[in-house]
Design an enzyme around this catalytic site. Structure first.
Site, PDB file in Angstrom:
ATOM      1  N   ASP A 128      46.948  37.383  34.570  1.00 32.37           N
ATOM      2  CA  ASP A 128      48.099  36.485  34.732  1.00 32.37           C
ATOM      3  C   ASP A 128      49.313  37.275  35.224  1.00 32.37           C
ATOM      4  OD1 ASP A 128      48.007  37.769  32.254  1.00 32.37           O
ATOM      5  OD2 ASP A 128      48.664  36.043  31.086  1.00 32.37           O
ATOM      6  N   LYS A 147      41.460  40.611  31.549  1.00 33.41           N
ATOM      7  CA  LYS A 147      42.127  39.763  30.555  1.00 33.41           C
ATOM      8  C   LYS A 147      41.643  40.253  29.194  1.00 33.41           C
ATOM      9  CE  LYS A 147      44.621  36.148  29.368  1.00 33.41           C
ATOM     10  NZ  LYS A 147      46.083  36.099  29.503  1.00 33.41           N
ATOM     11  N   ASP A 160      38.266  36.264  43.149  1.00 28.15           N
ATOM     12  CA  ASP A 160      38.257  35.081  44.011  1.00 28.15           C
ATOM     13  C   ASP A 160      39.668  34.489  44.063  1.00 28.15           C
ATOM     14  OD1 ASP A 160      37.232  32.875  45.504  1.00 28.15           O
ATOM     15  OD2 ASP A 160      37.295  31.685  43.664  1.00 28.15           O
ATOM     16  N   TYR A 173      30.049  33.514  37.938  1.00 19.28           N
ATOM     17  CA  TYR A 173      29.327  32.945  39.073  1.00 19.28           C
ATOM     18  C   TYR A 173      27.820  32.952  38.827  1.00 19.28           C
ATOM     19  CZ  TYR A 173      33.228  32.582  42.350  1.00 19.28           C
ATOM     20  OH  TYR A 173      34.380  32.220  42.998  1.00 19.28           O
ATOM     21  N   ASP A 181      42.798  34.758  47.325  1.00 20.61           N
ATOM     22  CA  ASP A 181      43.413  33.615  48.019  1.00 20.61           C
ATOM     23  C   ASP A 181      44.933  33.758  47.960  1.00 20.61           C
ATOM     24  OD1 ASP A 181      41.000  32.350  48.630  1.00 20.61           O
ATOM     25  OD2 ASP A 181      41.770  30.367  48.103  1.00 20.61           O
TER      26      ASP A 181
HETATM   27  C1  IPM Z   1      35.049  33.092  48.653  1.00 15.97           C
HETATM   28  C2  IPM Z   1      34.731  31.645  48.500  1.00 15.97           C
HETATM   29  C3  IPM Z   1      33.418  31.501  47.737  1.00 15.97           C
HETATM   30  C4  IPM Z   1      33.599  32.129  46.374  1.00 15.97           C
HETATM   31  C5  IPM Z   1      32.892  30.069  47.626  1.00 15.97           C
HETATM   32  C6  IPM Z   1      32.773  29.398  48.962  1.00 15.97           C
HETATM   33  C7  IPM Z   1      31.580  30.007  46.878  1.00 15.97           C
HETATM   34  O1  IPM Z   1      35.755  30.962  47.866  1.00 15.97           O
HETATM   35  O2  IPM Z   1      34.276  33.811  49.314  1.00 15.97           O
HETATM   36  O3  IPM Z   1      36.067  33.535  48.123  1.00 15.97           O
HETATM   37  O4  IPM Z   1      34.091  31.468  45.443  1.00 15.97           O
HETATM   38  O5  IPM Z   1      33.230  33.300  46.220  1.00 15.97           O
HETATM   39 MN    MN Z   2      37.456  32.201  47.373  1.00 18.23          MN
END
Ligand code: IPM
Ligand code: MN
Length: 353
Positions: free
Chosen positions: A219, A187, A243, A142, A247
Site C-alpha cells: 500500500d 504485505k 500486476d 494466480y 499498471d
Molecule cells: C498482465 C495482465 C494479465 C495478468 C491478465 C491478462 C491475465 O493483466 O499481463 O498484467 O493479470 O497477469
Molecule cells: Mn496486468
C-alpha cells in the site's frame, strides 16, 4: 544470428500491433544480416473459437521449439461479461507462463521527456523517473488452490522458498546492473506469504552487500509511486502486487501503449506489451504499436544484440520527436497517424539508417 520466433498475435488490437512489430523485426533482421524465421500460432479468445483451448498444444509446441516468443495481447469482452464462462482467453496467457516456466516478468517503467505532459502526475515529479519492476509470474494467487461456488470462493497465495529466492536473485542481478537499490514489496504486516518473502529476502540480501535493500508494504509502495516515482530503481514483488503496481507504473509515464516487457525463466522467453487487447479499438487503426515494437527491442537485447535494440529505440524516439504519433499521445493540432503509419515510419527509418 539465426532466430526462430513464435508469433502469437492473440485478440483485439493484437494482430494490428503485431504486424508493426514484425515489420520492424524483419527490417532489423535484413539490416544486420540475421536470419529470422517466424511461425504464427493461436492464443486467447481466437484460439478458443477455433480449438476450444486458449493455449492449444500446437501453440505450446511452437513456443517450445522457438528461441523466443513475440506475443501481443489476449482478451474479449464476451468473456469479461460472463462470470460463468468455463474457459477464458486469459487462461491462455497464464498457461503459457506456467508451461514455459516464465517466473520472472521484467517491466521497465521509463518516461519519455516529450510525453511527460501526458502523465497524470506533475512534470517535476515524473521527469527522469526510470525503474524496473520484477514481478514473480508463476506463483501466488494466480496459481494457488482455488475454490468457488455460489456462496463462497477463495484463492490461495501460495509461495515456496525456492520460488521466492530465485525471483529475488533476478531482482538483485538487475539492481547490480543499475543503481544498486532494490525495493522488496510485500504485505508482511498481514500476510503469511509475505512474511516468508521477507525472511528469504533478509537472507539473500547478505549475498549482495553493495545493494541497498529496502522493504516496503504494497500500500505504501503504491502511494510512493505517485508521490515520488524517482525513488525507485528496481522493485521485486509477488505476482498479484506486481500486476497492480505495473499498471500504475505504466500510466505515470503518460501512455500505457509505450511499455514493453520480457518474461523469462526455464524455457523460451516471451516478449510482450504490458497493455491488454483493447477490444473497442480493434480494426480501427488507432492503437499505439510502440509497446509491441519496443518488445521487439527487448527481444534482440535478450540475445545480446545491443545495436539492434538501440536502433529500434532510436527509431521510436525519432518518431515521437517528429510527432509521428497515434492519437492518444499526439499534440494538439498534430497530424493523424494510425497504427500502420507509425509502424511504417519506424520501419522506413530503420531501413534508411
Ligand atoms: C498482465 C495482465 C494479465 C495478468 C491478465 C491478462 C491475465 O493483466 O499481463 O498484467 O493479470 O497477469
Ligand atoms: Mn496486468
Amino acid at each position: 544470428m539465426k532466430l526462430k520466433i513464435a508469433v502469437l498475435p492473440g485478440d483485439g488490437i493484437g494482430p494490428e500491433i503485431m504486424e508493426q512489430g514484425m515489420k520492424v523485426m524483419n527490417a532489423i533482421g535484413e539490416k544486420f544480416g540475421h536470419e529470422i524465421e517466424t511461425k504464427e500460432a493461436l492464443c486467447g479468445a481466437h484460439a478458443i473459437d477455433e480449438t476450444g483451448d486458449p493455449f492449444p498444444e500446437d501453440t505450446f509446441k511452437t513456443c517450445m521449439d522457438a528461441d523466443a516468443v513475440l506475443f501481443a495481447s489476449v482478451g474479449d469482452p464476451k468473456y469479461d461479461n460472463n462470470p460463468n464462462a468455463k474457459v477464458r482467453p486469459e487462461q491462455g496467457l497464464l498457461a503459457m507462463r506456467k508451461k514455459l516456466g516464465l517466473f520472472a516478468n521484467i517491466r521497465p517503467v521509463e518516461t519519455f521527456d516529450c510525453l511527460i505532459h501526458k502523465s497524470p502526475l506533475k512534470d517535476e515529479l515524473v521527469k527522469g523517473a526510470d525503474f524496473i519492476c520484477i514481478r514473480e509470474l508463476t506463483g501466488g494467487m494466480y496459481f494457488g488452490e482455488k475454490y468457488e461456488d455460489n456462496n463462497k470462493a477463495y484463492d490461495t497465495n501460495y509461495y515456496t522458498r525456492p520460488e521466492i529466492e530465485r525471483i529475488l536473485r533476478v531482482g538483485y542481478d538487475y539492481a547490480m546492473k543499475r543503481h544498486k537499490h532494490l525495493t522488496v514489496v510485500d504485505k508482511a504486516n498481514v500476510l503469511a506469504s509475505s512474511r516468508l518473502w521477507r525472511k528469504v529476502a533478509q537472507e539473500v540480501e547478505k549475498d549482495y552487500p553493495e545493494v541497498i535493500t529496502d522493504y516496503m508494504f504494497v500500500d505504501n509502495a503504491a502511494m510512493r509511486m505517485i508521490q515520488d516515482p524517482r525513488f525507485f530503481d528496481v522493485i521485486v514483488t509477488e505476482n498479484t502486487f506486481g500486476d497492480i503496481l505495473t499498471d500504475e507504473g505504466s500510466c505515470i509515464t503518460g501512455s500505457m501503449g509505450l511499455l514493453p516487457s520480457a518474461s523469462t525463466g526455464e524455457h523460451t522467453p516471451v516478449f510482450e506489451p504490458i497493455h491488454g487487447s483493447w477490444p473497442q479499438a480493434k480494426g480501427k487503426n488507432i492503437a499505439n504499436p510502440l509497446a509491441q515494437i519496443l518488445s521487439v527491442a527487448m527481444l534482440f537485447e535478450y540475445f545480446n544484440l545491443k545495436k539492434e535494440g538501440a536502433l529500434i529505440r532510436e527509431a521510436v524516439n525519432a518518431s515521437l520527436d517528429q510527432l509521428v504519433r497515434t492519437p492518444e499521445i499526439q499534440v494538439e493540432g498534430g497530424a493523424t497517424y494510425g497504427t500502420k503509419e507509425v509502424g511504417q515510419w519506424i520501419t522506413d527509418y530503420i531501413r534508411k539508417k
